[in-house]
Design a protein around this motif. Structure first.
Motif, PDB file in Angstrom:
ATOM      1  N   TYR A 291      -3.874   0.416  -4.139  1.00  0.00           N
ATOM      2  CA  TYR A 291      -2.448   0.453  -3.843  1.00  0.00           C
ATOM      3  C   TYR A 291      -1.913   1.882  -3.784  1.00  0.00           C
ATOM      4  CZ  TYR A 291      -1.624  -4.558  -4.268  1.00  0.00           C
ATOM      5  OH  TYR A 291      -1.613  -5.900  -4.056  1.00  0.00           O
ATOM      6  N   GLY A 292      -2.488   2.786  -4.530  1.00  0.00           N
ATOM      7  CA  GLY A 292      -1.954   4.147  -4.584  1.00  0.00           C
ATOM      8  C   GLY A 292      -0.951   4.272  -5.711  1.00  0.00           C
ATOM      9  N   VAL A 293       0.104   3.501  -5.647  1.00  0.00           N
ATOM     10  CA  VAL A 293       1.084   3.415  -6.727  1.00  0.00           C
ATOM     11  C   VAL A 293       1.178   1.942  -7.100  1.00  0.00           C
ATOM     12  CG1 VAL A 293       3.467   3.785  -7.429  1.00  0.00           C
ATOM     13  CG2 VAL A 293       2.375   5.403  -5.853  1.00  0.00           C
TER      14      VAL A 293
ATOM     15  N   ASP B 108       1.666   7.078   1.733  1.00  0.00           N
ATOM     16  CA  ASP B 108       0.700   7.932   2.437  1.00  0.00           C
ATOM     17  C   ASP B 108      -0.216   7.105   3.327  1.00  0.00           C
ATOM     18  OD1 ASP B 108       1.583  10.351   1.495  1.00  0.00           O
ATOM     19  OD2 ASP B 108       0.207  10.416  -0.207  1.00  0.00           O
ATOM     20  N   TRP B 109      -0.655   5.947   2.837  1.00  0.00           N
ATOM     21  CA  TRP B 109      -1.540   5.091   3.639  1.00  0.00           C
ATOM     22  C   TRP B 109      -0.843   4.679   4.929  1.00  0.00           C
ATOM     23  CZ3 TRP B 109      -1.645   0.340   5.905  1.00  0.00           C
ATOM     24  CH2 TRP B 109      -2.896  -0.159   6.293  1.00  0.00           C
TER      25      TRP B 109
ATOM     26  N   TYR C 181       5.956   7.508  -4.868  1.00  0.00           N
ATOM     27  CA  TYR C 181       4.892   8.397  -5.328  1.00  0.00           C
ATOM     28  C   TYR C 181       5.029   8.544  -6.837  1.00  0.00           C
ATOM     29  CZ  TYR C 181       4.635   9.904  -0.426  1.00  0.00           C
ATOM     30  OH  TYR C 181       4.517   9.943   0.941  1.00  0.00           O
TER      31      TYR C 181
ATOM     32  N   LEU D 110       0.835  -1.197   0.000  1.00  0.00           N
ATOM     33  CA  LEU D 110       0.000   0.000   0.000  1.00  0.00           C
ATOM     34  C   LEU D 110       0.872   1.250   0.000  1.00  0.00           C
ATOM     35  CD1 LEU D 110      -2.873  -0.993   2.464  1.00  0.00           C
ATOM     36  CD2 LEU D 110      -2.956  -0.890  -0.027  1.00  0.00           C
ATOM     37  N   SER D 111       0.283   2.361  -0.345  1.00  0.00           N
ATOM     38  CA  SER D 111       1.059   3.570  -0.575  1.00  0.00           C
ATOM     39  C   SER D 111       1.741   4.071   0.701  1.00  0.00           C
ATOM     40  CB  SER D 111       0.158   4.671  -1.129  1.00  0.00           C
ATOM     41  OG  SER D 111      -0.727   5.123  -0.119  1.00  0.00           O
TER      42      SER D 111
ATOM     43  N   GLU E 126      -8.567  -1.887  -0.626  1.00  0.00           N
ATOM     44  CA  GLU E 126      -7.868  -0.599  -0.541  1.00  0.00           C
ATOM     45  C   GLU E 126      -6.952  -0.442  -1.761  1.00  0.00           C
ATOM     46  OE1 GLU E 126      -7.537   2.929   1.239  1.00  0.00           O
ATOM     47  OE2 GLU E 126      -8.379   1.293   2.444  1.00  0.00           O
TER      48      GLU E 126
ATOM     49  N   TYR F 170       2.164  16.792  -2.953  1.00  0.00           N
ATOM     50  CA  TYR F 170       1.502  15.780  -2.138  1.00  0.00           C
ATOM     51  C   TYR F 170      -0.002  16.002  -2.163  1.00  0.00           C
ATOM     52  CZ  TYR F 170       5.969  14.262  -0.177  1.00  0.00           C
ATOM     53  OH  TYR F 170       7.224  13.749  -0.019  1.00  0.00           O
ATOM     54  N   ALA F 171      -0.737  14.911  -1.970  1.00  0.00           N
ATOM     55  CA  ALA F 171      -2.200  15.007  -1.944  1.00  0.00           C
ATOM     56  C   ALA F 171      -2.636  15.970  -0.849  1.00  0.00           C
ATOM     57  CB  ALA F 171      -2.802  13.622  -1.697  1.00  0.00           C
TER      58      ALA F 171
END
Length: 432
Positions: A333-335, A120-121, A402, A117-118, A331, A360-361
C-alpha cells in the motif's frame, strides 16, 4: 514492479494460489462441480467397456443366447449416456454462480486495492493500463475456472481411469497408455511453460501499454487538441502497435508450433495403442470385442488428450493474463493503517506540525526540515509560495497520503499516523 519478479513457475504458483484462495471461500460450489464432473467422466470411462461387450455379443454364432448380453450392454451404454448428460449439466450449472461470484469479488477487491495504493504509485502508473490489468484478470479467471474444473479435471480422470481399467485386463496396454500419456503431458506442459509463457507474458505487457496509451490519449483529448498534438499521438500509437504486433506474432507462432507438435505426439501414441491391440489379438489375448473396446477407449482418450494440449495452453494464457492482477494484490500500500489504529474524532480542528521532516522517495534533499507550525482551531490560513515549495504537500501530509520522515502531525492532539486513514480523510478534503 513486482510483476518483473514473476516468471515461469513462480507466476503459475502465484496465480494458482490466488485462485485456490478464491475457491476456499466457495467450497460447497467447488465440491459440487468436482463431484458432478468426475461422476460424468467416469461414465465415459466405462462406456467403451460395454461397447466391446456389445461387439462380442453381436459376433457370437448363437444369436439367441447372446441376445440377453447384447441388450444388457446396450442398456448399460444408454444409461451411462444419460448419467453423463445429467451430471455434466449439473456441473456447468454450478460453475455459473461459482465463476460469477468469484469474478465479482476479484474485480471489487482489485478496485479496492488500487484505490488505496500510494499516491506515488498512481503518479507512476497509467490509469488505462491499470484498468486493463483488472478487467483482463477478471475475465481470465472465468476461463481458468472452466478449464481447470470442467476440462482438465475430467481429462485427467479419463486418463487415470482408463489406465487402471485396461491395465487390470492387459497390463501391457495399461503401461502403453500410462507411459504415452505421461510423456505427452510432460512435453505439452514444457511447451506451455517454457516456450509459450515467456512470449505471452511480454505480449501482455505491451497489450497493457497499448490499452493505457489509447485510454489516456482519448481521456486527455482536450489537452491533445490544445497543443495540436494529434499527429504526435498517432505516431506514438503506431510505435506501440508495431511493438505489440511483433510480440503478439511471436506468441501466436509459438502456439502454432506447439499445437503441431502435440498432434505429432498423438499420432505416435495412437500407433502404439492400436499396434498393441493388434498384437494382443494375434496372440489370442484379446477378442474382436476386446479390440473394439480398446479402439473405442482410444478414441475417448485421444479426444481428451488432444484437448488437454489446448486446455494447458488456455491455462498458460489465463495465468499470463491474471499475473498482473495478482501482482496488484501483492503491491504494498505504501501508506497503510498501523496496527491498533482507531478512528479520528475531530472536535475542534487544532492542527500542529511538530518538528516535521519530509522528503520524497528518490530525493536526497528534504522538502521540509524540522518544520513546526501551529494552526489553531477555526483559523483560516493561506499557503503562498513558488511552485514546488511544498504547498500541496503540506495538505497531503495532513491527509497522510505520505508518511513524514521525522516528527509528527497532530489534529486535536492526536498523531495522524495512529488513526485510521478512512476516518482521517472523512474529516479533511482536498479539491484539486
Amino acid at each position: 514492479m513486482l510483476l518483473d519478479r514473476l516468471h515461469g513457475a513462480e507466476a503459475y504458483r502465484a496465480v494458482l494460489a490466488f485462485l485456490v484462495r478464491q475457491w476456499r471461500t466457495r467450497l460447497p460450489l467447488v465440491a459440487g462441480v468436482v463431484a458432478a464432473i468426475v461422476g460424468s467422466t467416469l461414465a465415459d470411462v466405462f462406456l467403451p467397456l460395454f461397447a466391446g461387450r456389445l461387439v462380442d455379443a453381436l459376433s457370437t454364432a448363437d444369436r439367441t443366447a447372446a441376445r440377453g448380453d447384447a441388450l444388457l450392454a446396450f442398456a448399460a451404454m444408454a444409461g451411462l449416456g444419460l448419467i453423463t448428460l445429467a451430471l455434466r449439466h449439473v456441473a456447468w450449472a454450478l460453475v455459473v454462480p461459482l465463476t460469477l461470484s468469484t469474478m465479482q469479488a476479484v474485480a471489487q477487491a482489485g478496485f479496492h486495492r488500487v484505490q488505496r495504493l500510494s499516491t506515488d504509485w498512481h503518479a507512476n502508473s497509467f490509469a488505462g493500463s491499470t484498468v486493463r490489468k483488472v478487467s483482463r484478470g477478471m475475465w481470465a479467471l472465468e476461463g481458468l475456472n472452466d478449464t481447470l474444473l470442467l476440462e482438465l479435471l475430467p481429462a485427467f480422470t479419463v486418463l487415470l481411469g482408463t489406465m487402471i481399467l485396461l491395465g487390470l485386463q492387459w497390463p501391457v496396454m495399461g503401461l502403453v497408455i500410462g507411459l504415452g500419456s505421461l510423456v505427452y503431458l510432460g512435453i505439452v506442459v514444457m511447451l506451455a511453460t517454457r516456450v509459450i509463457a515467456p512470449a505471452a507474458q511480454l505480449s501482455n505487457v505491451w497489450d497493457s501499454r497499448l490499452g493505457g496509451a489509447l485510454s489516456d490519449a482519448v481521456g486527455a483529448n482536450a489537452v491533445v487538441k490544445a497543443f495540436g498534438a494529434e499527429s504526435r499521438e498517432d505516431a506514438r500509437l503506431a510505435r506501440l502497435l508495431g511493438k505489440w504486433n511483433r510480440r503478439t506474432h511471436r506468441t501466436w507462432m509459438r502456439i502454432t508450433w506447439s499445437i503441431t507438435a502435440q498432434f505429432a505426439l498423438l499420432l505416435v501414441l495412437r500407433t502404439a495403442i492400436v499396434g498393441t491391440a493388434l498384437w494382443l489379438w494375434w496372440t489370442g489375448a484379446a477378442s474382436p470385442g476386446d479390440v473394439a473396446y480398446v479402439l473405442t477407449t482410444y478414441f475417448v482418450v485421444h479426444g481428451y488428450l488432444r484437448d488437454i494440449g489446448s486446455h494447458i495452453n488456455r491455462v498458460q494464457r489465463g495465468v499470463n493474463e491474471m499475473e498482473e492482477l495478482v501482482a496488484l494484490e501483492a503491491e504494498p500500500y505504501g501508506v497503510a493503517d498501523r496496527p491498533g489504529a482507531t478512528a479520528l474524532a475531530v472536535t475542534d480542528g487544532d492542527l500542529q506540525f511538530e518538528h516535521v521532516t519530509f522528503h520524497y522517495a528518490g530525493h536526497e534533499t528534504p522538502l521540509y526540515r524540522d518544520l513546526s507550525v501551529h494552526i489553531p482551531a477555526g483559523q483560516r490560513v493561506g499557503l503562498v509560495g513558488r511552485s514546488g515549495s511544498g504547498k500541496t504537500t503540506f495538505v497531503k501530509l495532513v491527509q497522510r497520503l505520505y508518511d513524514v520522515t521525522g516528527g509528527c502531525i497532530r489534529i486535536d492532539g492526536r498523531d495522524v499516523s495512529g488513526v485510521t486513514q478512512a476516518s482521517l480523510r472523512a474529516h479533511i478534503a482536498i479539491v484539486p
